[in-house]
Design a protein around this motif. Sequence first.
Motif, PDB file in Angstrom:
ATOM      1  N   LEU A  12       6.780   2.605  -3.766  1.00  0.00           N
ATOM      2  CA  LEU A  12       5.361   2.286  -3.268  1.00  0.00           C
ATOM      3  C   LEU A  12       5.054   1.129  -2.313  1.00  0.00           C
ATOM      4  N   ALA A  13       5.858  -0.053  -2.547  1.00  0.00           N
ATOM      5  CA  ALA A  13       5.679  -1.029  -1.625  1.00  0.00           C
ATOM      6  C   ALA A  13       6.174  -0.762  -0.229  1.00  0.00           C
ATOM      7  N   GLY A  14       7.407   0.128  -0.192  1.00  0.00           N
ATOM      8  CA  GLY A  14       7.865   0.294   1.149  1.00  0.00           C
ATOM      9  C   GLY A  14       7.142   1.165   1.755  1.00  0.00           C
ATOM     10  N   LEU A  15       6.424   2.220   1.168  1.00  0.00           N
ATOM     11  CA  LEU A  15       5.473   3.075   1.546  1.00  0.00           C
ATOM     12  C   LEU A  15       4.163   2.495   2.332  1.00  0.00           C
ATOM     13  N   LEU A 250      12.419  -5.695   3.376  1.00  0.00           N
ATOM     14  CA  LEU A 250      13.143  -5.369   2.131  1.00  0.00           C
ATOM     15  C   LEU A 250      12.306  -5.099   1.136  1.00  0.00           C
ATOM     16  N   ALA A 251      11.763  -3.696   1.007  1.00  0.00           N
ATOM     17  CA  ALA A 251      11.116  -3.244  -0.240  1.00  0.00           C
ATOM     18  C   ALA A 251      12.250  -2.902  -1.432  1.00  0.00           C
ATOM     19  N   LEU A 379      12.203 -10.980   8.920  1.00  0.00           N
ATOM     20  CA  LEU A 379      12.551 -10.515   7.817  1.00  0.00           C
ATOM     21  C   LEU A 379      11.576 -11.064   6.716  1.00  0.00           C
ATOM     22  N   ALA A 380      11.033  -9.875   6.108  1.00  0.00           N
ATOM     23  CA  ALA A 380      10.113 -10.224   4.982  1.00  0.00           C
ATOM     24  C   ALA A 380      10.350  -9.353   3.624  1.00  0.00           C
ATOM     25  N   LEU A 381       9.850  -9.790   2.529  1.00  0.00           N
ATOM     26  CA  LEU A 381      10.024  -9.102   1.414  1.00  0.00           C
ATOM     27  C   LEU A 381       8.909  -8.319   0.864  1.00  0.00           C
ATOM     28  N   ALA A 382       8.928  -7.270   0.315  1.00  0.00           N
ATOM     29  CA  ALA A 382       7.877  -6.548  -0.389  1.00  0.00           C
ATOM     30  C   ALA A 382       8.511  -5.926  -1.736  1.00  0.00           C
ATOM     31  N   GLY A 383       7.417  -5.837  -2.736  1.00  0.00           N
ATOM     32  CA  GLY A 383       7.777  -5.438  -4.017  1.00  0.00           C
ATOM     33  C   GLY A 383       6.922  -5.988  -5.176  1.00  0.00           C
ATOM     34  N   ASP A 384       6.565  -5.276  -6.294  1.00  0.00           N
ATOM     35  CA  ASP A 384       5.646  -5.735  -7.172  1.00  0.00           C
ATOM     36  C   ASP A 384       6.162  -7.218  -7.707  1.00  0.00           C
ATOM     37  N   TRP A 385       7.442  -7.455  -7.616  1.00  0.00           N
ATOM     38  CA  TRP A 385       8.021  -8.625  -8.081  1.00  0.00           C
ATOM     39  C   TRP A 385       8.049  -9.763  -7.241  1.00  0.00           C
ATOM     40  N   THR A 386       7.243  -9.535  -5.983  1.00  0.00           N
ATOM     41  CA  THR A 386       7.008 -10.903  -4.950  1.00  0.00           C
ATOM     42  C   THR A 386       5.751 -11.351  -5.607  1.00  0.00           C
ATOM     43  N   ASP A 387       5.543 -12.548  -4.909  1.00  0.00           N
ATOM     44  CA  ASP A 387       4.052 -13.260  -5.185  1.00  0.00           C
ATOM     45  C   ASP A 387       2.914 -12.795  -4.605  1.00  0.00           C
ATOM     46  N   THR A 388       2.495 -11.651  -5.231  1.00  0.00           N
ATOM     47  CA  THR A 388       1.298 -11.243  -4.656  1.00  0.00           C
ATOM     48  C   THR A 388       0.038 -11.789  -5.581  1.00  0.00           C
ATOM     49  N   GLY A 389       0.114 -12.452  -6.578  1.00  0.00           N
ATOM     50  CA  GLY A 389      -0.914 -13.323  -7.227  1.00  0.00           C
ATOM     51  C   GLY A 389      -1.098 -12.375  -8.515  1.00  0.00           C
ATOM     52  N   LEU A 390      -0.560 -11.100  -8.609  1.00  0.00           N
ATOM     53  CA  LEU A 390      -0.829 -10.010  -9.639  1.00  0.00           C
ATOM     54  C   LEU A 390       0.423  -9.764 -10.325  1.00  0.00           C
ATOM     55  N   PRO A 391       0.379  -9.118 -11.716  1.00  0.00           N
ATOM     56  CA  PRO A 391       1.363  -8.579 -12.388  1.00  0.00           C
ATOM     57  C   PRO A 391       2.129  -7.571 -11.778  1.00  0.00           C
ATOM     58  N   CYS A 392       3.310  -7.065 -12.334  1.00  0.00           N
ATOM     59  CA  CYS A 392       3.915  -6.011 -11.796  1.00  0.00           C
ATOM     60  C   CYS A 392       3.528  -4.594 -11.938  1.00  0.00           C
ATOM     61  N   THR A 393       2.533  -4.295 -10.913  1.00  0.00           N
ATOM     62  CA  THR A 393       1.773  -3.017 -11.253  1.00  0.00           C
ATOM     63  C   THR A 393       1.372  -2.181  -9.939  1.00  0.00           C
ATOM     64  N   ILE A 394       0.871  -1.176 -10.024  1.00  0.00           N
ATOM     65  CA  ILE A 394       0.929  -0.491  -8.677  1.00  0.00           C
ATOM     66  C   ILE A 394      -0.130  -1.205  -7.739  1.00  0.00           C
ATOM     67  N   GLU A 395      -1.196  -1.752  -8.198  1.00  0.00           N
ATOM     68  CA  GLU A 395      -1.951  -2.703  -7.219  1.00  0.00           C
ATOM     69  C   GLU A 395      -0.951  -3.827  -6.656  1.00  0.00           C
ATOM     70  N   GLY A 396      -0.206  -4.554  -7.553  1.00  0.00           N
ATOM     71  CA  GLY A 396       0.746  -5.499  -6.983  1.00  0.00           C
ATOM     72  C   GLY A 396       1.840  -4.975  -5.930  1.00  0.00           C
ATOM     73  N   ALA A 397       2.339  -3.745  -6.200  1.00  0.00           N
ATOM     74  CA  ALA A 397       3.162  -3.238  -5.109  1.00  0.00           C
ATOM     75  C   ALA A 397       2.516  -2.708  -3.782  1.00  0.00           C
ATOM     76  N   VAL A 398       1.323  -2.206  -3.802  1.00  0.00           N
ATOM     77  CA  VAL A 398       0.715  -1.932  -2.615  1.00  0.00           C
ATOM     78  C   VAL A 398       0.395  -2.974  -1.824  1.00  0.00           C
TER      79      VAL A 398
END
Length: 409
Positions: A12-15, A250-251, A379-398
Amino acid sequence: MSRRLHVIGAGLAGLSAALRGLETGFAVTLYEASGQAGGRCRSYLDASLGMEIDNGNHLLLSGNRETLAYLDRIGARDTLTGPERARFPFRDLATGEQWVLKPGYLLPWTPARRAPGTSAADYLPWRLLTAGPEAVVEDCLTTGTALERVWRPLLVSALNTPLEQASARLAGRLLRETLLRGEVFCRPLVSRDSLGTSFIEPALAALERAAASVRYHHRLTGLVFDTDGVGTLSFGDGRVVLQPEDAVILALPPEQAAALLGLDLPLDHQPIVNGHFRFEVDGLPAGEAFLGLVGGTAEWLFRRNDILSTTTSAASMLADQPAGEIADLLWRDIVRALDLPAGIPLPPHRIVKEKRATLAQTPAMARARPSAATIWRNLALAGDWTDTGLPCTIEGAVRSGRLAVEAID
């Protein structure tokens, strides 16, 4: 010549990153190691059940603005369904009590909107909202009925971490964007048909319409850096040489990104266990599409067509048990939750153990999360585990996909 964005990982992060990249003017190539997009947010045909099931169950909220914007972008918002008003039905499997949590304009002030045995003050979690970086959720909530009937069910599923270990700061950020903003922002939403038909298939169709390239069975094995950025991508016995204007996102799962870049991340994971049971039933209480469960093994029960599905988060002990034993435990909960006849036999089922569902969302993990930007210019990073300010959720991944594109655009 167009700048090209190379997105590694079609979860989902990559998409999300690929779609956002197209909007900002990149040509996009998306690489996926497996033969299917979606990552943990995927659907598949299960032979034993004879129908499509989701890898796991996901409950969205109307305050998940990044996710809803993503669905608007791919023309799939109408694939979600949910009640017209914010309502969360629950049943205590130990006592048989039932209630519906109904957040109001702000909070569930009146007794009719609250869980039995709770007061209005229980819905003002000030210590969560002002928690320091080392605080854990359990230390910020008062022991008692509200913890067991409201906060534990909601926050364990959102953080996928036991509350005695989970970051209070992450929990507070989640509440600020949803429950504490009132009913308009916490109406529950679920996929009407499947995760695939809501989040993945429409996204792939949108990428195809925009002439993006999607390459399956391309596992990234290495990055070759030039003076200040990525110069070459290595895929097994193939290579892709980047042009000076190109960029890479990198997602990937955190352990893969850490290995490629030498990141120092806490990589403790928490599992989620889902049970899918093929069984015709008239419906959940009051026609609900889902039901929160207290006092059992299952924590949430969902109904879609002829499939009853359960979810148990932070399920370390459960995930170690044999699938047959898990199925018996979960089916027993379903029978009690729906008042089915005692002794009804176990129907066709599938137990899905996602042993590395998310990182353990502890204060240490919250501190160590990397931002989308890296020290390399392209180069940038994506993924719910990165610092989005939210837990590892669908919202965080997007959200992570958007942040990654902004970091290199």
